[in-house]
Design a protein around this motif. Structure first.
Motif, PDB file in Angstrom:
ATOM      1  N   VAL A   1       0.827  -1.192   0.000  1.00 15.21           N
ATOM      2  CA  VAL A   1       0.000   0.000   0.000  1.00 15.21           C
ATOM      3  C   VAL A   1       0.867   1.250   0.000  1.00 15.21           C
ATOM      4  O   VAL A   1       1.775   1.384   0.808  1.00 15.21           O
ATOM      5  CB  VAL A   1      -0.924  -0.007   1.236  1.00 15.21           C
ATOM      6  CG1 VAL A   1      -1.624   1.324   1.365  1.00 15.21           C
ATOM      7  CG2 VAL A   1      -1.930  -1.132   1.141  1.00 15.21           C
ATOM      8  N   PHE A   2       0.586   2.122  -0.940  1.00 11.20           N
ATOM      9  CA  PHE A   2       1.335   3.365  -1.023  1.00 11.20           C
ATOM     10  C   PHE A   2       0.372   4.530  -1.014  1.00 11.20           C
ATOM     11  O   PHE A   2      -0.656   4.504  -1.684  1.00 11.20           O
ATOM     12  CB  PHE A   2       2.167   3.404  -2.304  1.00 11.20           C
ATOM     13  CG  PHE A   2       3.188   2.311  -2.363  1.00 11.20           C
ATOM     14  CD1 PHE A   2       4.479   2.535  -1.924  1.00 11.20           C
ATOM     15  CD2 PHE A   2       2.852   1.051  -2.834  1.00 11.20           C
ATOM     16  CE1 PHE A   2       5.417   1.520  -1.953  1.00 11.20           C
ATOM     17  CE2 PHE A   2       3.785   0.039  -2.872  1.00 11.20           C
ATOM     18  CZ  PHE A   2       5.074   0.269  -2.429  1.00 11.20           C
ATOM     19  N   GLY A   3       0.715   5.532  -0.235  1.00 12.43           N
ATOM     20  CA  GLY A   3      -0.101   6.737  -0.216  1.00 12.43           C
ATOM     21  C   GLY A   3       0.475   7.736  -1.202  1.00 12.43           C
ATOM     22  O   GLY A   3       1.441   7.444  -1.894  1.00 12.43           O
ATOM     23  N   ARG A   4      -0.100   8.925  -1.244  1.00 15.29           N
ATOM     24  CA  ARG A   4       0.420   9.940  -2.147  1.00 15.29           C
ATOM     25  C   ARG A   4       1.873  10.251  -1.785  1.00 15.29           C
ATOM     26  O   ARG A   4       2.692  10.498  -2.631  1.00 15.29           O
ATOM     27  CB  ARG A   4      -0.436  11.204  -2.046  1.00 15.29           C
ATOM     28  CG  ARG A   4      -1.805  11.019  -2.633  1.00 15.29           C
ATOM     29  CD  ARG A   4      -1.816  11.379  -4.111  1.00 15.29           C
ATOM     30  NE  ARG A   4      -1.562  12.808  -4.313  1.00 15.29           N
ATOM     31  CZ  ARG A   4      -0.503  13.270  -4.942  1.00 15.29           C
ATOM     32  NH1 ARG A   4       0.397  12.456  -5.403  1.00 15.29           N
ATOM     33  NH2 ARG A   4      -0.342  14.565  -5.110  1.00 15.29           N
ATOM     34  N   GLU A   5       2.138  10.232  -0.504  1.00 16.07           N
ATOM     35  CA  GLU A   5       3.504  10.550  -0.065  1.00 16.07           C
ATOM     36  C   GLU A   5       4.437   9.372  -0.300  1.00 16.07           C
ATOM     37  O   GLU A   5       5.634   9.523  -0.346  1.00 16.07           O
ATOM     38  CB  GLU A   5       3.497  10.951   1.411  1.00 16.07           C
ATOM     39  CG  GLU A   5       3.279   9.814   2.387  1.00 16.07           C
ATOM     40  CD  GLU A   5       1.811   9.447   2.584  1.00 16.07           C
ATOM     41  OE1 GLU A   5       1.493   8.875   3.623  1.00 16.07           O
ATOM     42  OE2 GLU A   5       0.979   9.745   1.694  1.00 16.07           O
ATOM     43  N   SER A   6       3.824   8.192  -0.425  1.00  9.87           N
ATOM     44  CA  SER A   6       4.528   6.937  -0.665  1.00  9.87           C
ATOM     45  C   SER A   6       5.828   6.820   0.112  1.00  9.87           C
ATOM     46  O   SER A   6       6.861   6.486  -0.414  1.00  9.87           O
ATOM     47  CB  SER A   6       4.774   6.713  -2.149  1.00  9.87           C
ATOM     48  OG  SER A   6       5.827   7.514  -2.595  1.00  9.87           O
ATOM     49  N   GLU A   7       5.739   7.114   1.370  1.00  8.39           N
ATOM     50  CA  GLU A   7       6.948   7.032   2.175  1.00  8.39           C
ATOM     51  C   GLU A   7       6.839   5.866   3.144  1.00  8.39           C
ATOM     52  O   GLU A   7       5.952   5.846   3.990  1.00  8.39           O
ATOM     53  CB  GLU A   7       7.142   8.324   2.950  1.00  8.39           C
ATOM     54  CG  GLU A   7       8.521   8.436   3.541  1.00  8.39           C
ATOM     55  CD  GLU A   7       8.604   9.585   4.516  1.00  8.39           C
ATOM     56  OE1 GLU A   7       8.876   9.330   5.697  1.00  8.39           O
ATOM     57  OE2 GLU A   7       8.380  10.736   4.076  1.00  8.39           O
ATOM     58  N   HIS A   8       7.691   4.922   2.969  1.00  6.44           N
ATOM     59  CA  HIS A   8       7.681   3.786   3.886  1.00  6.44           C
ATOM     60  C   HIS A   8       8.816   3.943   4.874  1.00  6.44           C
ATOM     61  O   HIS A   8       9.832   4.533   4.561  1.00  6.44           O
ATOM     62  CB  HIS A   8       7.848   2.482   3.121  1.00  6.44           C
ATOM     63  CG  HIS A   8       6.563   2.017   2.509  1.00  6.44           C
ATOM     64  ND1 HIS A   8       6.339   0.731   2.148  1.00  6.44           N
ATOM     65  CD2 HIS A   8       5.429   2.698   2.209  1.00  6.44           C
ATOM     66  CE1 HIS A   8       5.129   0.629   1.637  1.00  6.44           C
ATOM     67  NE2 HIS A   8       4.569   1.806   1.666  1.00  6.44           N
TER      68      HIS A   8
ATOM     69  N   ARG B   1      -6.157   9.021   4.241  1.00  5.83           N
ATOM     70  CA  ARG B   1      -5.241   9.187   3.123  1.00  5.83           C
ATOM     71  C   ARG B   1      -5.700   8.350   1.938  1.00  5.83           C
ATOM     72  O   ARG B   1      -6.336   7.301   2.086  1.00  5.83           O
ATOM     73  CB  ARG B   1      -3.812   8.829   3.516  1.00  5.83           C
ATOM     74  CG  ARG B   1      -3.583   7.359   3.798  1.00  5.83           C
ATOM     75  CD  ARG B   1      -2.103   7.111   3.906  1.00  5.83           C
ATOM     76  NE  ARG B   1      -1.778   5.709   3.611  1.00  5.83           N
ATOM     77  CZ  ARG B   1      -0.541   5.273   3.470  1.00  5.83           C
ATOM     78  NH1 ARG B   1       0.459   6.104   3.578  1.00  5.83           N
ATOM     79  NH2 ARG B   1      -0.329   4.007   3.202  1.00  5.83           N
ATOM     80  N   LEU B   2      -5.357   8.871   0.782  1.00 10.88           N
ATOM     81  CA  LEU B   2      -5.653   8.177  -0.452  1.00 10.88           C
ATOM     82  C   LEU B   2      -4.505   7.220  -0.712  1.00 10.88           C
ATOM     83  O   LEU B   2      -3.340   7.607  -0.615  1.00 10.88           O
ATOM     84  CB  LEU B   2      -5.734   9.213  -1.583  1.00 10.88           C
ATOM     85  CG  LEU B   2      -6.359   8.783  -2.903  1.00 10.88           C
ATOM     86  CD1 LEU B   2      -7.803   8.364  -2.721  1.00 10.88           C
ATOM     87  CD2 LEU B   2      -6.285   9.948  -3.896  1.00 10.88           C
ATOM     88  N   GLN B   3      -4.817   5.988  -1.001  1.00  9.93           N
ATOM     89  CA  GLN B   3      -3.747   5.035  -1.264  1.00  9.93           C
ATOM     90  C   GLN B   3      -4.172   4.054  -2.342  1.00  9.93           C
ATOM     91  O   GLN B   3      -5.343   3.991  -2.705  1.00  9.93           O
ATOM     92  CB  GLN B   3      -3.354   4.303   0.022  1.00  9.93           C
ATOM     93  CG  GLN B   3      -4.499   3.495   0.618  1.00  9.93           C
ATOM     94  CD  GLN B   3      -4.142   2.887   1.964  1.00  9.93           C
ATOM     95  OE1 GLN B   3      -3.377   3.462   2.726  1.00  9.93           O
ATOM     96  NE2 GLN B   3      -4.695   1.717   2.244  1.00  9.93           N
ATOM     97  N   ASN B   4      -3.209   3.284  -2.817  1.00  9.49           N
ATOM     98  CA  ASN B   4      -3.573   2.335  -3.859  1.00  9.49           C
ATOM     99  C   ASN B   4      -4.270   1.122  -3.248  1.00  9.49           C
ATOM    100  O   ASN B   4      -4.119   0.822  -2.074  1.00  9.49           O
ATOM    101  CB  ASN B   4      -2.336   1.910  -4.654  1.00  9.49           C
ATOM    102  CG  ASN B   4      -1.401   1.062  -3.829  1.00  9.49           C
ATOM    103  OD1 ASN B   4      -0.703   1.577  -2.971  1.00  9.49           O
ATOM    104  ND2 ASN B   4      -1.419  -0.245  -4.064  1.00  9.49           N
TER     105      ASN B   4
ATOM    106  N   LYS C   1      10.518   0.045  -5.169  1.00  8.43           N
ATOM    107  CA  LYS C   1      10.620  -0.231  -3.731  1.00  8.43           C
ATOM    108  C   LYS C   1      10.582  -1.742  -3.530  1.00  8.43           C
ATOM    109  O   LYS C   1       9.612  -2.281  -3.021  1.00  8.43           O
ATOM    110  CB  LYS C   1       9.449   0.422  -2.994  1.00  8.43           C
ATOM    111  CG  LYS C   1       9.370   1.895  -3.167  1.00  8.43           C
ATOM    112  CD  LYS C   1       9.446   2.594  -1.838  1.00  8.43           C
ATOM    113  CE  LYS C   1       9.513   4.093  -2.069  1.00  8.43           C
ATOM    114  NZ  LYS C   1       9.704   4.853  -0.856  1.00  8.43           N
TER     115      LYS C   1
ATOM    116  N   LYS D   1      -0.299  15.863   0.330  1.00  5.57           N
ATOM    117  CA  LYS D   1       0.857  14.974   0.383  1.00  5.57           C
ATOM    118  C   LYS D   1       0.821  14.083   1.618  1.00  5.57           C
ATOM    119  O   LYS D   1       1.428  13.031   1.653  1.00  5.57           O
ATOM    120  CB  LYS D   1       2.149  15.805   0.396  1.00  5.57           C
ATOM    121  CG  LYS D   1       2.524  16.331  -0.965  1.00  5.57           C
ATOM    122  CD  LYS D   1       3.426  15.329  -1.686  1.00  5.57           C
ATOM    123  CE  LYS D   1       3.812  15.865  -3.066  1.00  5.57           C
ATOM    124  NZ  LYS D   1       4.186  14.783  -3.976  1.00  5.57           N
TER     125      LYS D   1
END
Lengths: 263, 217
Positions: free
Chosen positions: A126-133, B86-89, B103, B24
């Motif tokens: 799962v990735f958010g807009r910030e996609s920070e893991h 939050r919006l996520q995939n 990643k 963001k």
């Protein structure tokens, strides 16, 4: 190079503790946690501890403390019930109770940890807009997932048991080193891709050689070069290389130099 | 500000969707409401109705938005993490996204690290000695590691002799595991204070008790 040093030690505290060992033994023997056959479990516990000493694993004091606790419980179990009561004015209590309570509580948190692990695996996708893991890199000690340290020790124990050997001269032998075995395992895995851990020990006749091989396995797991996976509880343990892109990423500053030409 | 080219006023659902897309970081309902009030009172006229929006209306809109996303199967989802949306995939598309973002690292936390985290999560604020009591081993190194990863933090010092640190989990912990709040973890009531909890309560005051104490001082 680290591995050649004489004082080479695998520190165990990054793996598991005495409670893990006890739970492992209880599960392995399929005994009731509320009615632990204390004598048998104590013996087995001491056997593992002994083996860990042979391996020169840096046994944490906690393991020793637990063995003392087990001994104490064992001895108190031998006392007739009336005498026990005299000793501590209280209601008669099973001497095992404190330990059982601790084990049960620990087990609950182990389950909670499993739940977190499942969440973590879900979140990997799962990735958010910030996609920070959260970056979990550079933590090689953080990985021994599938087979526990005790499964591995168990495998070594079996292998050692199979060898009826010419022991005595072996103690001072300097023939084998951990780094040599690291290379041996890597070379073998290049060809086989996947090896049964007992096959790794095949053809070895000295304890020293087996111990070195075993420590090499631990070291490679710690460095994330290989994984030890197990088919079901107490099943066969297989050793396989980690994904290449992963090992390259995680171990850029690896303390082991043999790594250059890995996989 | 008064001139607007928009003829049709957007629904709440559209607005929250647009905000989630543009933001963001995760958005709290409060923050969404604040932006809507600002817009509503700034634009005036027909927009003024947006300034009257309530938190529960926004929550409803978010739910609707999520429902629509899932129904339409557009590869997106809304999650409530650490008190914010939050919006996520969609998780089923995860592997593709991971490849896209390169990643591929799948190094996860070890069992001992997860156990330590679980104890901190359920028992927070808790002492290092409490964690060690449960795990039966020293957790010094692991705790430091978890703090480096910003999954665990020092909440404050306890009032016990030597004033040892009390540890708790971070916002990042919630984000890493995709949890809204600690109470959402299963069995949290049971695990929060163990069987030994009553004895310990005397030594370690719980959160509200502690606050009260501070107020008195």
């Amino acid at each position: 190079m680290d591995l050649i040093k004489d004082d080479y030690k695998v520190s165990l505290d990054v793996f598991e503790g005495p409670l893990d060992l006890l739970l492992y033994l209880i599960k392995k023997d399929e005994v009731d946690i509320y009615d632990i056959p204390i004598g048998r479990i104590t013996d087995q516990y001491m056997e593992y501890l002994q083996l860990m000493k042979v391996l020169d694993l840096n046994i944490a004091g906690d393991f020793i403390v637990m063995s003392a606790t087990l001994m104490l419980i064992k001895s108190r179990m031998l006392l007739p019930a009336e005498e026990r009561r005299d000793e501590s004015e209280e209601e008669e209590e099973d001497p095992r109770w404190d330990l059982v309570r601790q084990l049960v509580e620990y087990k609950k948190f182990k389950d909670a940890a499993d739940y977190l692990e499942a969440l973590e695996m879900h979140m990997e996708n799962v990735f958010g807009r910030e996609s920070e893991h959260v970056e979990l890199g550079d933590s090689p000690e953080m990985d021994i997932r599938d087979a526990s340290i005790f499964d591995l020790i168990s495998a070594l124990n079996d292998a050692l048991g199979r060898v009826q050997e010419e022991e005595l001269q072996e103690i001072f032998s300097e023939e084998y080193t951990v780094s040599q075995k690291v290379t041996y395992i890597i070379e073998n895995l290049k060809i086989a891709k996947r090896l049964n851990i007992t096959d790794l020990f095949a053809g070895m006749h000295s304890r020293m050689e087996m111990v070195c091989t075993f420590l090499a396995v631990l070291e490679l797991i710690k460095l994330n070069r290989i994984a030890a996976v197990q088919e079901g509880h107490f099943g066969q343990i297989m050793v396989e290389p980690r994904k290449p892109e992963l090992s390259a990423e995680v171990e850029s500053e690896a303390p082991v130099q043999v790594d250059q030409e890995l996989f | 500000m008064s001139e607007s080219t928009i003829d049709v006023l957007p629904e709440l659902k559209q607005i929250v969707g647009a905000m989630l897309f543009a933001a963001k970081e995760p958005l709290s309902i409060k923050r969404i409401r604040k932006a809507m009030i600002e817009t509503g009172s700034g634009f005036g006229g027909p927009y003024e109705q947006y300034a009257k929006v309530t938190e529960s209306q926004i929550e409803g809109a978010l739910e609707l938005f999520q429902e629509d996303l899932l129904k339409a199967k557009v590869g997106l989802d809304v999650a409530l993490v650490g008190g914010a949306y939050r919006l996520q995939n969609d998780a089923v598309c995860g592997p593709f996204v991971r490849a896209l973002l390169e990643k591929n690292q799948t190094v996860r936390l070890s069992k001992p690290a997860l156990e330590t985290l679980a104890i901190v999560a359920y028992r927070q604020p808790c002492l290092r000695s409490e964690i060690e009591e449960v795990r039966g081993v020293s957790v010094d190194a692991i705790l430091r590691k978890l703090m480096d990863m910003q999954l665990v933090r020092v909440v404050r010092r306890s009032e016990l002799p030597g004033r040892p640190w009390l540890f708790g989990t971070t916002q990042r912990f919630l984000e890493h595991f995709g949890i809204n709040s600690i109470d959402d973890l299963p069995g949290s009531q049971e695990l929060k204070r163990g069987i030994t909890g009553d004895e310990k309560k005397v030594a370690t005051p719980t959160f509200p008790e502690m606050e009260k104490e501070l107020e008195i001082q």
